[in-house]
Design a protein around this motif. Structure first.
Motif, PDB file in Angstrom:
ATOM      1  N   THR A  14      26.465 -18.155  39.847  1.00 53.28           N
ATOM      2  CA  THR A  14      25.633 -18.567  38.688  1.00 53.28           C
ATOM      3  C   THR A  14      25.581 -17.884  37.392  1.00 53.28           C
ATOM      4  O   THR A  14      25.748 -16.628  37.566  1.00 53.28           O
ATOM      5  CB  THR A  14      24.030 -18.400  39.376  1.00 53.28           C
ATOM      6  N   THR A  15      26.039 -18.730  36.440  1.00 51.49           N
ATOM      7  CA  THR A  15      26.042 -18.130  35.005  1.00 51.49           C
ATOM      8  C   THR A  15      24.904 -19.002  34.241  1.00 51.49           C
ATOM      9  O   THR A  15      24.504 -19.854  34.304  1.00 51.49           O
ATOM     10  CB  THR A  15      27.443 -18.324  34.276  1.00 51.49           C
ATOM     11  N   ARG A  16      24.616 -18.465  33.056  1.00 56.29           N
ATOM     12  CA  ARG A  16      23.629 -19.052  32.171  1.00 56.29           C
ATOM     13  C   ARG A  16      24.427 -19.441  30.924  1.00 56.29           C
ATOM     14  O   ARG A  16      25.176 -19.021  30.408  1.00 56.29           O
ATOM     15  CB  ARG A  16      22.427 -18.172  31.711  1.00 56.29           C
ATOM     16  N   VAL A  17      24.071 -20.792  30.714  1.00 52.28           N
ATOM     17  CA  VAL A  17      24.825 -21.506  29.456  1.00 52.28           C
ATOM     18  C   VAL A  17      23.639 -22.131  28.494  1.00 52.28           C
ATOM     19  O   VAL A  17      22.657 -22.426  28.813  1.00 52.28           O
ATOM     20  CB  VAL A  17      25.952 -22.283  29.818  1.00 52.28           C
ATOM     21  N   THR A  18      24.071 -22.470  27.407  1.00 51.26           N
ATOM     22  CA  THR A  18      23.182 -22.948  26.496  1.00 51.26           C
ATOM     23  C   THR A  18      23.056 -24.597  26.949  1.00 51.26           C
ATOM     24  O   THR A  18      23.879 -25.154  27.592  1.00 51.26           O
ATOM     25  CB  THR A  18      23.501 -23.008  25.048  1.00 51.26           C
ATOM     26  N   ALA A  19      21.933 -25.221  26.417  1.00 50.76           N
ATOM     27  CA  ALA A  19      21.775 -26.374  26.697  1.00 50.76           C
ATOM     28  C   ALA A  19      22.787 -27.289  26.011  1.00 50.76           C
ATOM     29  O   ALA A  19      23.620 -28.369  26.678  1.00 50.76           O
ATOM     30  CB  ALA A  19      20.511 -27.111  26.036  1.00 50.76           C
ATOM     31  N   GLN A  20      23.483 -26.874  24.916  1.00 49.23           N
ATOM     32  CA  GLN A  20      24.602 -27.557  24.373  1.00 49.23           C
ATOM     33  C   GLN A  20      25.662 -27.662  25.116  1.00 49.23           C
ATOM     34  O   GLN A  20      26.524 -28.615  25.471  1.00 49.23           O
ATOM     35  CB  GLN A  20      24.972 -26.942  22.930  1.00 49.23           C
ATOM     36  N   TYR A  47      20.505 -23.217  30.651  1.00 53.05           N
ATOM     37  CA  TYR A  47      20.859 -23.980  31.807  1.00 53.05           C
ATOM     38  C   TYR A  47      21.578 -23.050  32.834  1.00 53.05           C
ATOM     39  O   TYR A  47      22.028 -22.101  32.178  1.00 53.05           O
ATOM     40  CB  TYR A  47      21.653 -25.137  31.467  1.00 53.05           C
ATOM     41  N   GLU A  48      21.244 -23.383  33.954  1.00 55.49           N
ATOM     42  CA  GLU A  48      22.036 -22.439  34.889  1.00 55.49           C
ATOM     43  C   GLU A  48      23.477 -23.452  35.404  1.00 55.49           C
ATOM     44  O   GLU A  48      23.218 -24.461  35.475  1.00 55.49           O
ATOM     45  CB  GLU A  48      21.288 -22.195  36.272  1.00 55.49           C
ATOM     46  N   ARG A  49      24.525 -22.558  35.306  1.00 55.37           N
ATOM     47  CA  ARG A  49      25.458 -23.437  35.732  1.00 55.37           C
ATOM     48  C   ARG A  49      26.014 -22.660  36.819  1.00 55.37           C
ATOM     49  O   ARG A  49      26.584 -21.605  36.999  1.00 55.37           O
ATOM     50  CB  ARG A  49      26.789 -23.087  34.596  1.00 55.37           C
TER      51      ARG A  49
END
Length: 65
Positions: free
Chosen positions: A13-19, A5-7
């Motif tokens: 913008t950072t990328r994080v896991t779906a969890q 996911y993009e947060r």
């Protein structure tokens, strides 16, 4: 394959896991209904979240392409 996911918080913008994204979204939904809520407004659309916090932060969580 790990879903990403993009947060986006206040334009960063950072990328994080779906969890991680789903945990933040669920926590925001739960927090909004408490007496000392930190979430002003939350909406869920297109598989993501749009969260406005009472301290002025704006966070968007959406699936990355």
């Amino acid at each position: 394959m790990v879903k990403v996911y993009e947060r986006i918080e206040d334009g960063t913008t950072t990328r994080v896991t779906a969890q991680e994204a789903l945990e933040e979204g669920r926590a925001a939904m739960t927090d909004r209904v408490t007496v000392r809520a930190h979430v002003r407004k939350i909406s869920r659309e297109s598989g993501g979240y749009d969260i406005h916090y009472t301290d002025g932060r704006h966070v968007v969580l959406r699936p990355a392409n």
